[in-house]
Motif scaffolding. Structure first.
Motif, short mmCIF file in Angstrom:
data_model
loop_
_atom_site.label_atom_id
_atom_site.label_comp_id
_atom_site.label_asym_id
_atom_site.label_seq_id
_atom_site.Cartn_x
_atom_site.Cartn_y
_atom_site.Cartn_z
N MET A 112 34.56 42.68 36.94
CA MET A 112 35.95 42.43 36.61
C MET A 112 36.07 41.73 35.26
O MET A 112 36.93 42.04 34.45
N ILE A 113 35.10 40.81 35.05
CA ILE A 113 35.10 40.08 33.77
C ILE A 113 34.86 41.06 32.61
O ILE A 113 35.55 41.00 31.58
N VAL A 114 33.95 42.01 32.81
CA VAL A 114 33.63 42.97 31.73
C VAL A 114 34.88 43.76 31.34
O VAL A 114 35.24 43.82 30.16
N ILE A 115 35.56 44.31 32.32
CA ILE A 115 36.69 45.19 31.99
C ILE A 115 37.87 44.36 31.46
O ILE A 115 38.56 44.77 30.53
N ALA A 116 38.07 43.13 32.02
CA ALA A 116 39.16 42.28 31.54
C ALA A 116 38.91 41.91 30.07
O ALA A 116 39.82 41.98 29.24
N GLU A 117 37.66 41.57 29.74
CA GLU A 117 37.37 41.20 28.35
C GLU A 117 37.49 42.39 27.41
O GLU A 117 37.97 42.26 26.29
N LEU A 118 37.09 43.56 27.88
CA LEU A 118 37.25 44.76 27.05
C LEU A 118 38.72 44.99 26.70
O LEU A 118 39.07 45.38 25.61
N LEU A 119 39.58 44.71 27.70
CA LEU A 119 41.02 44.96 27.52
C LEU A 119 41.74 43.78 26.87
O LEU A 119 42.91 43.88 26.52
N GLY A 120 41.04 42.64 26.74
CA GLY A 120 41.67 41.45 26.17
C GLY A 120 42.62 40.78 27.14
O GLY A 120 43.60 40.15 26.76
N ILE A 121 42.35 40.94 28.44
CA ILE A 121 43.19 40.33 29.49
C ILE A 121 42.43 39.11 30.02
O ILE A 121 41.21 39.18 30.17
N PRO A 122 43.15 37.99 30.31
CA PRO A 122 42.41 36.80 30.76
C PRO A 122 41.62 37.05 32.05
O PRO A 122 42.21 37.37 33.08
N ALA A 123 40.29 36.90 31.96
CA ALA A 123 39.45 37.12 33.14
C ALA A 123 39.76 36.08 34.22
O ALA A 123 39.48 36.30 35.40
N ALA A 124 40.39 34.96 33.81
CA ALA A 124 40.72 33.91 34.78
C ALA A 124 41.77 34.40 35.79
O ALA A 124 41.94 33.79 36.85
N ASP A 125 42.47 35.48 35.46
CA ASP A 125 43.47 36.01 36.40
C ASP A 125 42.83 36.91 37.47
O ASP A 125 43.55 37.61 38.20
N GLN A 126 41.51 36.87 37.57
CA GLN A 126 40.78 37.67 38.55
C GLN A 126 41.37 37.70 39.95
O GLN A 126 41.46 38.77 40.56
N PRO A 127 41.75 36.52 40.50
CA PRO A 127 42.28 36.54 41.86
C PRO A 127 43.51 37.45 41.99
O PRO A 127 43.72 38.10 43.01
N VAL A 128 44.32 37.50 40.91
CA VAL A 128 45.51 38.35 40.94
C VAL A 128 45.07 39.83 40.98
O VAL A 128 45.59 40.62 41.76
N PHE A 129 44.07 40.19 40.14
CA PHE A 129 43.63 41.59 40.10
C PHE A 129 43.03 41.99 41.44
O PHE A 129 43.20 43.10 41.92
N ARG A 130 42.31 41.06 42.05
CA ARG A 130 41.68 41.33 43.35
C ARG A 130 42.77 41.59 44.40
O ARG A 130 42.67 42.49 45.23
#
Ligand code: HEM
Length: 263
Positions: free
Chosen positions: A1-19
């Motif tokens: 999740m961190i890899v794709i969020a960083e590729l897109l420039g989206i905060p990886a800290a929002d992981q719980p929301v994406f999950r």
């Protein structure tokens, strides 16, 4: 999740929301496999609409922020990309970034979990992989064949056509069972056997033709890195029952996988 969020420039800290979004979109258990596809699709869309709306609002905010201060990431590139003098509009970018954000993590996560399950079912294979990491890509490919993350795809026929002996009328909605194609005994010798040395392994788990998975190379790389670390770190990995699986009509993947490990 961190890899794709960083590729897109989206905060990886929002992981719980994406999950939470991924769970809402891919974890419904009430799928009726005998329901007509179109009606079932409409019903699903109504149920998922609040999640999709929340996701679109989040991504629209993200895109607007990028328009003000474009970064050197995939979203920034999509905003400035031009083909024949035309640019993508916000709606198109929301759709594409949303697809990448979800497709970019649930699939690889599924593959890592599925491969651990396959190794658990085939004692001895993990030891072979530890002894010869060069076998890992073949094992991942075989796991993706046997436990197809997206078991079926949907298509609409544009014109009437014949597939094998079946006549398909125009405007028909088709369900394509990738998982069945992956066990076609005319293509795969001994198709139910988990064979990490299967070569060639022309499975269809990444789709086919113009829509062939854009992230196939990234998914293979991520799975390789994650499984290599797991196998190196623990000399013994055992799955603890019961395994909590997602609904296989939607996705073939574990939802929660308890492991007993020894380093
Ligand atoms: C093992 C992991 C993966 C599997 C099994 C998988 C499977 C698929 C399949 C079956 C399709 C074709 C859909 C269709 O024809 O209707 C597809 C398309 C796509 N995948 Fe993946 N995928 C994986 C990983 C990824 C990753 C990591 C990304 C993003 C970084 C990604 C992004 C996409 C995109 C954008 C498309 C649409 C391509 C198009 O329509 O032209 N996928 N994937």
């Amino acid at each position: 999740m961190i890899v794709i969020a960083e590729l897109l420039g989206i905060p990886a800290a929002d992981q719980p929301v994406f999950r939470r979004w991924a769970d809402a979109l891919f974890d419904h258990t009430d799928v009726d496999p005998s329901a007509p596809v179109l009606e079932a699709g409409r019903e699903t869309m109504t149920r998922l609409a609040p999640t999709i709306r929340e996701m679109n609002d989040y991504l629209l905010d993200h895109i607007r922020g990028h328009r003000r201060a474009p970064g050197d990431d995939l979203t920034g590139r999509l905003l400035t990309a031009e083909v024949g003098g035309e640019r993508l509009d916000d709606r198109e970018i929301v759709g594409f970034v949303g697809l990448l954000l979800l497709a970019g993590h649930i699939t690889t996560t599924a593959t890592v979990g599925n491969t651990v399950l396959s190794l658990d079912e085939h004692p001895g294979v993990a030891a072979e992989l530890r002894a010869d990491p060069g076998l890992l890509p073949g094992a991942i490919e075989e796991s993706i064949r046997c436990r197809t993350p997206f078991p079926r795809l949907a298509r609409r026929s544009v014109i009437a056509t014949r597939i094998g002996t079946t006549l398909v009328p125009a405007e028909a909605i088709l369900q394509l069972w990738i998982t069945a194609a992956n066990r076609d005994s005319r293509v795969f010798a001994d198709p139910d056997r988990f064979d990490i040395r299967r070569s060639p392994n022309p499975h269809l788990s990444f789709g086919h033709g113009i829509h062939f998975c854009l992230g196939a190379s990234l998914a293979r790389l991520e799975a390789r890195v994650a499984l290599r670390i797991l196998l190196d770190r623990y000399r013994d990995i055992t799955v603890v029952a019961p395994v909590e699986e997602r609904n296989p009509w939607v996705m073939m993947s574990v939802n929660r996988l308890l492991l007993e490990v020894r380093s």
